[in-house]
Motif scaffolding. Sequence first.
Motif, PDB file in Angstrom:
ATOM      1  N   TRP A  40       0.828  -1.203   0.000  1.00 37.58           N
ATOM      2  CA  TRP A  40       0.000   0.000   0.000  1.00 37.58           C
ATOM      3  C   TRP A  40       0.863   1.254   0.000  1.00 37.58           C
ATOM      4  N   GLN A  41       1.959   1.250   0.751  1.00 36.31           N
ATOM      5  CA  GLN A  41       2.866   2.393   0.775  1.00 36.31           C
ATOM      6  C   GLN A  41       3.530   2.600  -0.583  1.00 36.31           C
ATOM      7  N   ALA A  42       3.884   1.488  -1.233  1.00 35.48           N
ATOM      8  CA  ALA A  42       4.494   1.580  -2.561  1.00 35.48           C
ATOM      9  C   ALA A  42       3.489   2.134  -3.570  1.00 35.48           C
ATOM     10  N   TYR A  43       2.265   1.675  -3.487  1.00 34.54           N
ATOM     11  CA  TYR A  43       1.212   2.178  -4.374  1.00 34.54           C
ATOM     12  C   TYR A  43       1.012   3.678  -4.164  1.00 34.54           C
ATOM     13  N   PHE A  44       0.976   4.093  -2.920  1.00 25.20           N
ATOM     14  CA  PHE A  44       0.775   5.501  -2.600  1.00 25.20           C
ATOM     15  C   PHE A  44       1.896   6.361  -3.176  1.00 25.20           C
ATOM     16  N   ARG A  45       3.133   5.858  -3.112  1.00 20.73           N
ATOM     17  CA  ARG A  45       4.267   6.623  -3.650  1.00 20.73           C
ATOM     18  C   ARG A  45       4.207   6.715  -5.172  1.00 20.73           C
ATOM     19  N   HIS A  46       3.835   5.618  -5.808  1.00 16.24           N
ATOM     20  CA  HIS A  46       3.907   5.585  -7.275  1.00 16.24           C
ATOM     21  C   HIS A  46       2.753   6.316  -7.959  1.00 16.24           C
ATOM     22  N   VAL A  47       1.632   6.459  -7.285  1.00 15.18           N
ATOM     23  CA  VAL A  47       0.523   7.193  -7.914  1.00 15.18           C
ATOM     24  C   VAL A  47       0.672   8.697  -7.702  1.00 15.18           C
ATOM     25  N   THR A  48       1.629   9.087  -6.881  1.00 11.55           N
ATOM     26  CA  THR A  48       1.853  10.514  -6.633  1.00 11.55           C
ATOM     27  C   THR A  48       2.565  11.148  -7.829  1.00 11.55           C
ATOM     28  N   ILE A  49       2.002  12.208  -8.355  1.00 14.23           N
ATOM     29  CA  ILE A  49       2.621  12.959  -9.445  1.00 14.23           C
ATOM     30  C   ILE A  49       3.408  14.110  -8.817  1.00 14.23           C
ATOM     31  N   LYS A  50       4.720  14.006  -8.844  1.00 12.72           N
ATOM     32  CA  LYS A  50       5.569  14.965  -8.140  1.00 12.72           C
ATOM     33  C   LYS A  50       5.330  16.398  -8.592  1.00 12.72           C
ATOM     34  N   GLU A  51       5.068  16.563  -9.889  1.00 14.66           N
ATOM     35  CA  GLU A  51       4.881  17.914 -10.417  1.00 14.66           C
ATOM     36  C   GLU A  51       3.599  18.566  -9.889  1.00 14.66           C
ATOM     37  N   ARG A  52       2.699  17.751  -9.368  1.00 12.42           N
ATOM     38  CA  ARG A  52       1.423  18.293  -8.894  1.00 12.42           C
ATOM     39  C   ARG A  52       1.314  18.282  -7.367  1.00 12.42           C
ATOM     40  N   ILE A  53       2.404  18.035  -6.703  1.00 15.29           N
ATOM     41  CA  ILE A  53       2.371  18.032  -5.241  1.00 15.29           C
ATOM     42  C   ILE A  53       2.054  19.441  -4.734  1.00 15.29           C
ATOM     43  N   ASN A  54       1.020  19.526  -3.906  1.00 11.40           N
ATOM     44  CA  ASN A  54       0.587  20.801  -3.318  1.00 11.40           C
ATOM     45  C   ASN A  54       0.421  20.578  -1.814  1.00 11.40           C
ATOM     46  N   PRO A  55       1.484  20.763  -1.035  1.00 14.31           N
ATOM     47  CA  PRO A  55       1.433  20.452   0.406  1.00 14.31           C
ATOM     48  C   PRO A  55       0.307  21.169   1.155  1.00 14.31           C
ATOM     49  N   LYS A  56       0.070  22.435   0.816  1.00  9.95           N
ATOM     50  CA  LYS A  56      -0.958  23.199   1.507  1.00  9.95           C
ATOM     51  C   LYS A  56      -2.339  22.586   1.294  1.00  9.95           C
ATOM     52  N   HIS A  57      -2.642  22.248   0.048  1.00 11.46           N
ATOM     53  CA  HIS A  57      -3.937  21.634  -0.257  1.00 11.46           C
ATOM     54  C   HIS A  57      -4.023  20.230   0.351  1.00 11.46           C
ATOM     55  N   HIS A  58      -2.912  19.509   0.300  1.00 16.50           N
ATOM     56  CA  HIS A  58      -2.881  18.151   0.835  1.00 16.50           C
ATOM     57  C   HIS A  58      -3.199  18.146   2.332  1.00 16.50           C
ATOM     58  N   ILE A  59      -2.587  19.063   3.071  1.00 20.10           N
ATOM     59  CA  ILE A  59      -2.814  19.123   4.514  1.00 20.10           C
ATOM     60  C   ILE A  59      -4.232  19.603   4.820  1.00 20.10           C
ATOM     61  N   ALA A  60      -4.775  20.449   3.954  1.00 20.91           N
ATOM     62  CA  ALA A  60      -6.155  20.906   4.153  1.00 20.91           C
ATOM     63  C   ALA A  60      -7.139  19.751   4.023  1.00 20.91           C
ATOM     64  N   GLN A  61      -6.856  18.838   3.081  1.00 25.45           N
ATOM     65  CA  GLN A  61      -7.736  17.699   2.872  1.00 25.45           C
ATOM     66  C   GLN A  61      -7.439  16.543   3.831  1.00 25.45           C
ATOM     67  N   MET A  62      -6.200  16.428   4.259  1.00 23.99           N
ATOM     68  CA  MET A  62      -5.781  15.356   5.159  1.00 23.99           C
ATOM     69  C   MET A  62      -4.882  15.961   6.250  1.00 23.99           C
ATOM     70  N   PRO A  63      -5.488  16.554   7.286  1.00 26.49           N
ATOM     71  CA  PRO A  63      -4.710  17.225   8.336  1.00 26.49           C
ATOM     72  C   PRO A  63      -3.679  16.300   8.985  1.00 26.49           C
ATOM     73  N   ARG A  64      -2.589  16.891   9.429  1.00 24.34           N
ATOM     74  CA  ARG A  64      -1.480  16.125   9.990  1.00 24.34           C
ATOM     75  C   ARG A  64      -1.886  15.289  11.197  1.00 24.34           C
ATOM     76  N   ARG A  65      -2.880  15.741  11.935  1.00 20.08           N
ATOM     77  CA  ARG A  65      -3.254  15.002  13.138  1.00 20.08           C
ATOM     78  C   ARG A  65      -3.788  13.606  12.832  1.00 20.08           C
TER      79      ARG A  65
END
Length: 269
Positions: free
Chosen positions: A232-257
């Motif tokens: 599952w971790q490998a799948y999560f890494r490989h489906v990530t498109i590095k050019e579209r990484i948006n940390p601010k939006h990512h944390i808004a949708q999936m808070p660090r807590r």
Amino acid sequence: MELSLFESYDAAGVVLLFDGSFEGWLSAVFYAYEHRLVRTNLSIMVRTDYDDDFLDEVIFVPVDVDKSKRVLNKICDILNIKEIIWAFLSEDKKVYTCLFRVLEYQLQTPNQSVMANFAHPDVQAVHACIKKVRRERHRMQAFVRFEDTTQGVYFAKVNPDCNVLPLIANFFARRFADQSWLIFDVVRGYGIFYDHHNPQAGVREIVDIDERMLLDCHELHADKERMYQRLWQAYFRHVTIKERINPKHHIAQMPRRYWRYLVEKKGCV
């Protein structure tokens, strides 16, 4: 001039404390009406949330099942009980007083639907708590990650801001009806358990579990659980498109807590 009991309460402020249960809050509401404290400077709080103030008149109200049922029946007659319960589960320190004031407001204006009056400050506060609980329930439905154990139970730990386990029980019972599972709230110290061998029992509340599952359940993992986690971790890494990484939006949708108990986020906290 000697003050009456009612006047002294009004001057000092009354704080009704209860044990934190919904029945306890209902008992406190009954106590307020029974002792004519409705129009006083009244607050209702969970006992563990109260900070001592020598100006307050503090009264602890124990749970009274019969009285709580009478209040519950009255609330069901005049308000949407689902909204009341959802706001209560927010566990906001001020919501218990706001709910009481909304109930009082509805009793004073029986021909109005007070929950539709968004200009009223207590109604606003209750709706804000409902919105908070609804958002937390949605996130718990999305972010729960089960781990297969040697005990034949899929186990998940969560730490929600609100007490939402009662609201997600039926969702997981329908979605995972073919397996036994346990979701444990590490903040509140209880969980919900479903046994697919005994579906008639439904989802049950559980308090006592193996301490190893709370501290580190790796030693209780089923044989293939670690392999599935790596996949599952490998799948999560490989489906990530590095050019579209948006940390601010990512944390808004999936808070660090939430990351602590997400398999795909292990090592990122």
